[in-house]
Design a protein around this motif. Sequence first.
Motif, PDB file in Angstrom:
ATOM      1  N   ALA A  81       0.856  -1.180   0.000  1.00 46.81           N
ATOM      2  CA  ALA A  81       0.000   0.000   0.000  1.00 46.81           C
ATOM      3  C   ALA A  81       0.894   1.232   0.000  1.00 46.81           C
ATOM      4  O   ALA A  81       2.035   1.196   0.473  1.00 46.81           O
ATOM      5  N   THR A  82       0.394   2.327  -0.537  1.00 49.90           N
ATOM      6  CA  THR A  82       1.126   3.590  -0.533  1.00 49.90           C
ATOM      7  C   THR A  82       0.337   4.609   0.270  1.00 49.90           C
ATOM      8  O   THR A  82      -0.822   4.900  -0.052  1.00 49.90           O
ATOM      9  N   VAL A  83       0.967   5.141   1.313  1.00 52.15           N
ATOM     10  CA  VAL A  83       0.317   6.102   2.196  1.00 52.15           C
ATOM     11  C   VAL A  83       0.938   7.478   1.960  1.00 52.15           C
ATOM     12  O   VAL A  83       2.104   7.699   2.312  1.00 52.15           O
ATOM     13  N   PRO A  84       0.209   8.397   1.339  1.00 49.52           N
ATOM     14  CA  PRO A  84       0.742   9.753   1.140  1.00 49.52           C
ATOM     15  C   PRO A  84       0.957  10.463   2.475  1.00 49.52           C
ATOM     16  O   PRO A  84       0.643   9.924   3.552  1.00 49.52           O
ATOM     17  N   ALA A  85       1.453  11.681   2.405  1.00 50.99           N
ATOM     18  CA  ALA A  85       1.733  12.456   3.620  1.00 50.99           C
ATOM     19  C   ALA A  85       0.443  13.059   4.160  1.00 50.99           C
ATOM     20  O   ALA A  85       0.251  14.284   4.190  1.00 50.99           O
ATOM     21  N   VAL A  86      -0.452  12.180   4.607  1.00 52.46           N
ATOM     22  CA  VAL A  86      -1.768  12.588   5.093  1.00 52.46           C
ATOM     23  C   VAL A  86      -1.779  12.608   6.615  1.00 52.46           C
ATOM     24  O   VAL A  86      -0.912  12.011   7.265  1.00 52.46           O
ATOM     25  N   PRO A  87      -2.769  13.259   7.225  1.00 50.42           N
ATOM     26  CA  PRO A  87      -2.922  13.168   8.672  1.00 50.42           C
ATOM     27  C   PRO A  87      -3.163  11.726   9.099  1.00 50.42           C
ATOM     28  O   PRO A  87      -3.730  10.921   8.354  1.00 50.42           O
ATOM     29  N   LYS A 105       4.100   1.477   2.254  1.00 46.72           N
ATOM     30  CA  LYS A 105       5.149   2.481   2.106  1.00 46.72           C
ATOM     31  C   LYS A 105       4.552   3.827   2.504  1.00 46.72           C
ATOM     32  O   LYS A 105       3.522   4.245   1.965  1.00 46.72           O
ATOM     33  N   VAL A 106       5.225   4.501   3.420  1.00 44.74           N
ATOM     34  CA  VAL A 106       4.706   5.736   3.990  1.00 44.74           C
ATOM     35  C   VAL A 106       5.578   6.900   3.544  1.00 44.74           C
ATOM     36  O   VAL A 106       6.807   6.872   3.722  1.00 44.74           O
TER      37      VAL A 106
END
Length: 330
Positions: A81-87, A105-106
């Motif tokens: 999974a790809t986690v963008p720079a989100v809260p 991946k963060v």
Amino acid sequence: MLPELAEVLTSARVVALPMTTRFRGIRVREAMLFEGPQGWTEFSPFVEYDDHEAVSWLRAAIDFGWRPSPQPLRGRIPVNATVPAVPAAEVAAILRRYPGTRTAKVKVAEPGQTLADDVVRVRAVREALGPEGRVRVDANGLWNVDEAEHAVHALAPFDLEYVEQPCATVDELVEIRRRTSYMGIPIAADESVRKAADPLAVARAGAADLLIVKAQPLGGIHAALAIVEEAGLPVVVSSAIDTSVGIAMGAHLAAALPELEYDCGLGTAAMFVSDVTDAPLIPEGGSIPVVRPRVVEARLEALAADEERTAWWRDRLRRCFHLLEASVAL
């Protein structure tokens, strides 16, 4: 041999895919697709890249459209999974778009954010995946060595699988790898491979424990396989926010590797609201199939870029094609 430019332009279509979350500073991903004897292929260097950098992406598109892919050694590719720079509050919803994935991946080091923001986000991912999940972080080369050392220490409690491109240069990667080696957290190189004049320099310098390889920036499946073989390091095959056609190129690359130790960054079709196929290559059970998706005319029409952007891409294709012709003639 290259196809004729006119042959490429005849089938070329430009699409603009809306994204579910802002990522890499964009909310819409533009791409050009065209059809060769092997099927549909993709040319989608980011718009800010100059023509000389974009040539490799065109070489890859022609490789996938006109040259048979290597015999696959596996039929499905495990993905992260790809986690963008989100809260942190948005992490769980993003992970639900990647059913069955065991790895995330963060994104970290986002301009305008702090290390504290990164820590909170990575903690949320670790809590969502549980102790058996795999968490990797990607700084896109935005830390200096001291910042990277501090960040690795701050994020180490979350049991990182690796840190991707913590610093920008090969020399900096050598230094951060030296400083953090006692922690046992591998360093991965991405931009130092795909944006380098010499993609093997990072391996020769001992600057990374593994390489991130992307088919389009490296000139296609066959060129990427040659780089991997010569580098002699484990690799993660990843995407560049491609449509499902570009994802398929990456999947065929991953399928041809003798060893595939890490889950691949090929689940990013889940970041689109819509795609060019009725069967987008989004993860199911934590993996994607090694197939060429069937491009649907109605979706090409619905996702078509406007006339101005289409003309921009067609002009870009012409310029890059002439540069590619010149390089082949040398």
